[in-house]
Design a protein around this motif. Structure first.
Motif, PDB file in Angstrom:
ATOM      1  N   LEU A   1      -0.833  17.718 -12.271  1.00 38.83           N
ATOM      2  CA  LEU A   1      -1.039  16.348 -12.382  1.00 38.83           C
ATOM      3  C   LEU A   1      -0.180  15.658 -11.142  1.00 38.83           C
ATOM      4  CD1 LEU A   1       0.022  15.764 -16.131  1.00 38.83           C
ATOM      5  CD2 LEU A   1      -2.129  16.242 -15.017  1.00 38.83           C
ATOM      6  N   ILE A   2      -0.954  14.636 -10.702  1.00 46.72           N
ATOM      7  CA  ILE A   2      -0.587  13.742  -9.583  1.00 46.72           C
ATOM      8  C   ILE A   2      -0.102  12.493 -10.028  1.00 46.72           C
ATOM      9  CG2 ILE A   2      -1.531  12.955  -7.259  1.00 46.72           C
ATOM     10  CD1 ILE A   2      -3.936  14.620  -7.770  1.00 46.72           C
ATOM     11  N   PHE A   3       1.296  12.371  -9.471  1.00 49.26           N
ATOM     12  CA  PHE A   3       1.894  11.158  -9.772  1.00 49.26           C
ATOM     13  C   PHE A   3       2.228  10.244  -8.517  1.00 49.26           C
ATOM     14  CE2 PHE A   3       2.608  13.689 -13.650  1.00 49.26           C
ATOM     15  CZ  PHE A   3       2.616  12.933 -14.518  1.00 49.26           C
ATOM     16  N   ASN A   4       2.433   8.882  -8.569  1.00 46.72           N
ATOM     17  CA  ASN A   4       2.906   8.141  -7.207  1.00 46.72           C
ATOM     18  C   ASN A   4       4.324   8.378  -7.505  1.00 46.72           C
ATOM     19  OD1 ASN A   4       4.080   5.694  -6.136  1.00 46.72           O
ATOM     20  ND2 ASN A   4       2.085   4.975  -5.968  1.00 46.72           N
ATOM     21  N   LYS A   5       4.982   8.813  -6.598  1.00 39.95           N
ATOM     22  CA  LYS A   5       6.551   9.002  -6.369  1.00 39.95           C
ATOM     23  C   LYS A   5       7.178   7.900  -6.761  1.00 39.95           C
ATOM     24  CE  LYS A   5       7.925  11.330  -2.646  1.00 39.95           C
ATOM     25  NZ  LYS A   5       8.321  12.429  -1.601  1.00 39.95           N
ATOM     26  N   HIS A   6       6.707   6.544  -6.266  1.00 43.03           N
ATOM     27  CA  HIS A   6       7.469   5.403  -6.386  1.00 43.03           C
ATOM     28  C   HIS A   6       7.257   4.819  -7.530  1.00 43.03           C
ATOM     29  CE1 HIS A   6       8.200   6.396  -2.172  1.00 43.03           C
ATOM     30  NE2 HIS A   6       7.144   6.393  -1.754  1.00 43.03           N
ATOM     31  N   THR A   7       6.191   4.574  -8.242  1.00 39.38           N
ATOM     32  CA  THR A   7       5.820   3.799  -9.632  1.00 39.38           C
ATOM     33  C   THR A   7       6.093   4.905 -10.854  1.00 39.38           C
ATOM     34  OG1 THR A   7       3.370   4.373  -9.233  1.00 39.38           O
ATOM     35  CG2 THR A   7       4.418   2.389  -8.228  1.00 39.38           C
ATOM     36  N   GLY A   8       5.853   6.303 -10.528  1.00 40.26           N
ATOM     37  CA  GLY A   8       5.635   7.017 -11.605  1.00 40.26           C
ATOM     38  C   GLY A   8       4.288   7.171 -12.457  1.00 40.26           C
TER      39      GLY A   8
ATOM     40  N   TRP B   1      -9.653  14.841  -8.980  1.00 43.50           N
ATOM     41  CA  TRP B   1     -10.120  13.473  -9.329  1.00 43.50           C
ATOM     42  C   TRP B   1      -8.970  12.343  -9.527  1.00 43.50           C
ATOM     43  CZ3 TRP B   1      -8.173  10.806 -13.560  1.00 43.50           C
ATOM     44  CH2 TRP B   1      -7.585  11.554 -14.581  1.00 43.50           C
ATOM     45  N   ILE B   2      -9.237  11.309  -9.198  1.00 41.96           N
ATOM     46  CA  ILE B   2      -8.398  10.297  -9.091  1.00 41.96           C
ATOM     47  C   ILE B   2      -8.806   8.994  -9.848  1.00 41.96           C
ATOM     48  CG2 ILE B   2      -9.463   8.969  -7.165  1.00 41.96           C
ATOM     49  CD1 ILE B   2      -6.434   8.797  -5.864  1.00 41.96           C
ATOM     50  N   ARG B   3      -7.755   8.238 -10.450  1.00 43.27           N
ATOM     51  CA  ARG B   3      -8.245   7.030 -11.157  1.00 43.27           C
ATOM     52  C   ARG B   3      -8.648   6.037 -10.628  1.00 43.27           C
ATOM     53  NH1 ARG B   3      -2.951   5.809 -14.780  1.00 43.27           N
ATOM     54  NH2 ARG B   3      -4.281   4.138 -15.563  1.00 43.27           N
ATOM     55  N   THR B   4      -9.373   5.511 -10.913  1.00 44.74           N
ATOM     56  CA  THR B   4     -10.139   4.255 -10.127  1.00 44.74           C
ATOM     57  C   THR B   4      -9.482   3.491  -9.602  1.00 44.74           C
ATOM     58  OG1 THR B   4     -11.894   4.617 -11.715  1.00 44.74           O
ATOM     59  CG2 THR B   4     -11.898   2.457 -10.178  1.00 44.74           C
ATOM     60  N   SER B   5      -8.186   2.914 -10.100  1.00 45.00           N
ATOM     61  CA  SER B   5      -7.457   1.746  -9.598  1.00 45.00           C
ATOM     62  C   SER B   5      -6.683   2.307  -8.183  1.00 45.00           C
ATOM     63  CB  SER B   5      -6.432   1.326 -10.212  1.00 45.00           C
ATOM     64  OG  SER B   5      -5.630   2.327 -10.862  1.00 45.00           O
ATOM     65  N   CYS B   6      -6.694   3.722  -8.189  1.00 46.13           N
ATOM     66  CA  CYS B   6      -5.823   4.400  -6.925  1.00 46.13           C
ATOM     67  C   CYS B   6      -6.855   4.982  -5.926  1.00 46.13           C
ATOM     68  CB  CYS B   6      -4.936   5.427  -7.586  1.00 46.13           C
ATOM     69  SG  CYS B   6      -3.742   4.720  -8.561  1.00 46.13           S
ATOM     70  N   ALA B   7      -8.012   4.708  -6.121  1.00 44.26           N
ATOM     71  CA  ALA B   7      -9.045   5.241  -5.193  1.00 44.26           C
ATOM     72  C   ALA B   7      -9.075   4.799  -3.623  1.00 44.26           C
ATOM     73  CB  ALA B   7     -10.365   5.430  -5.728  1.00 44.26           C
ATOM     74  N   GLY B   8      -9.328   5.482  -2.621  1.00 46.70           N
ATOM     75  CA  GLY B   8      -9.537   4.883  -1.458  1.00 46.70           C
ATOM     76  C   GLY B   8      -8.324   4.453  -0.739  1.00 46.70           C
ATOM     77  N   LYS B   9      -7.188   5.115  -1.186  1.00 48.68           N
ATOM     78  CA  LYS B   9      -5.905   5.104  -0.326  1.00 48.68           C
ATOM     79  C   LYS B   9      -5.307   6.356   0.193  1.00 48.68           C
ATOM     80  CE  LYS B   9      -4.699   1.422  -3.701  1.00 48.68           C
ATOM     81  NZ  LYS B   9      -4.239   0.893  -4.882  1.00 48.68           N
ATOM     82  N   GLY B  10      -6.000   7.246   0.136  1.00 49.97           N
ATOM     83  CA  GLY B  10      -5.527   8.666   0.645  1.00 49.97           C
ATOM     84  C   GLY B  10      -4.976   9.551  -0.071  1.00 49.97           C
ATOM     85  N   TYR B  11      -4.893   9.098  -1.167  1.00 49.30           N
ATOM     86  CA  TYR B  11      -3.806   9.924  -2.096  1.00 49.30           C
ATOM     87  C   TYR B  11      -4.574  11.515  -2.402  1.00 49.30           C
ATOM     88  CZ  TYR B  11      -1.136   5.787  -3.493  1.00 49.30           C
ATOM     89  OH  TYR B  11      -0.360   4.805  -3.724  1.00 49.30           O
TER      90      TYR B  11
END
Length: 194
Positions: free
Chosen positions: A81-88, A111-121
């Protein structure tokens, strides 16, 4: 690591970090966050991911997480699972699949959740997971396969330094029942990395 070792005997770390991401094995209870991310992204995932054909229930998502946890512990599939390190926040999923321990070959998908797409994650996650496979698992080959029409997924593979090896033609049925093609990308020891 020797190549004849039983995979269950390997000590495989359950987490890694990149600049912005915490990437880890699933844990009991992750189903709620997974379900939320999938439901938010269902329309974007549906054409490419079989699990998104119908909206999963909370129980479906937790069951998937628990099975993925067991597979990670058995080292038969290494779901992550992939988590944003800063927001959790859970922002997506990836891992290492179709594992051949004898030749140290792995496939990664994502795959990435829609609200996080396009940010290079996802490119960051794929690079982190490929480095993990090379460093921790002595990978000789890492593959990415995607529907030839999935231009965003193919672009991630290219940005992460994977080489297009070829296209499997008419090798799968799409959601509409038509035959579709699959692009196969790879990184191979001795060519893309040492």
């Amino acid at each position: 690591m020797t190549h004849s070792v039983d995979p269950i005997m390997l000590s495989i770390p359950e987490r890694l970090e990149t600049e912005r991401l915490l990437i880890r094995a699933p844990l009991w209870g992750d189903g709620t966050a997974m379900n939320e991310a999938i439901l938010e992204s269902l329309e974007e995932l549906r054409p490419w991911m079989p699990f998104a054909r119908t909206a999963p229930t909370l129980e479906d998502s937790e069951k998937h997480i628990r099975l993925a946890r067991v597979e990670y512990l058995k080292h038969s599939e290494l779901h992550m699972l992939i988590f944003n390190k800063h927001t959790g926040e859970l922002i997506g999923s990836s891992g290492l699949h179709r594992i051949d321990w004898d030749i140290r070959s792995f496939e990664t998908g994502y795959w990435i959740r829609t609200s996080c797409a396009g940010k290079g994650y996802i490119t960051e996650a794929v690079n982190g997971i490929a480095d993990f496979a090379i460093r921790e698992l002595e990978a000789n080959r890492i593959e990415i396969r995607c529907n030839a029409k999935n231009l965003k997924s193919a672009a991630v593979a290219e940005r992460a330094g994977f080489t297009l090896e070829g296209i499997y033609r008419n090798n799968r049925r799409g959601e509409n029942g038509e035959l579709e093609n699959t692009k196969v990308f790879s990184k191979v020891r001795g060519i893309e990395y040492e």
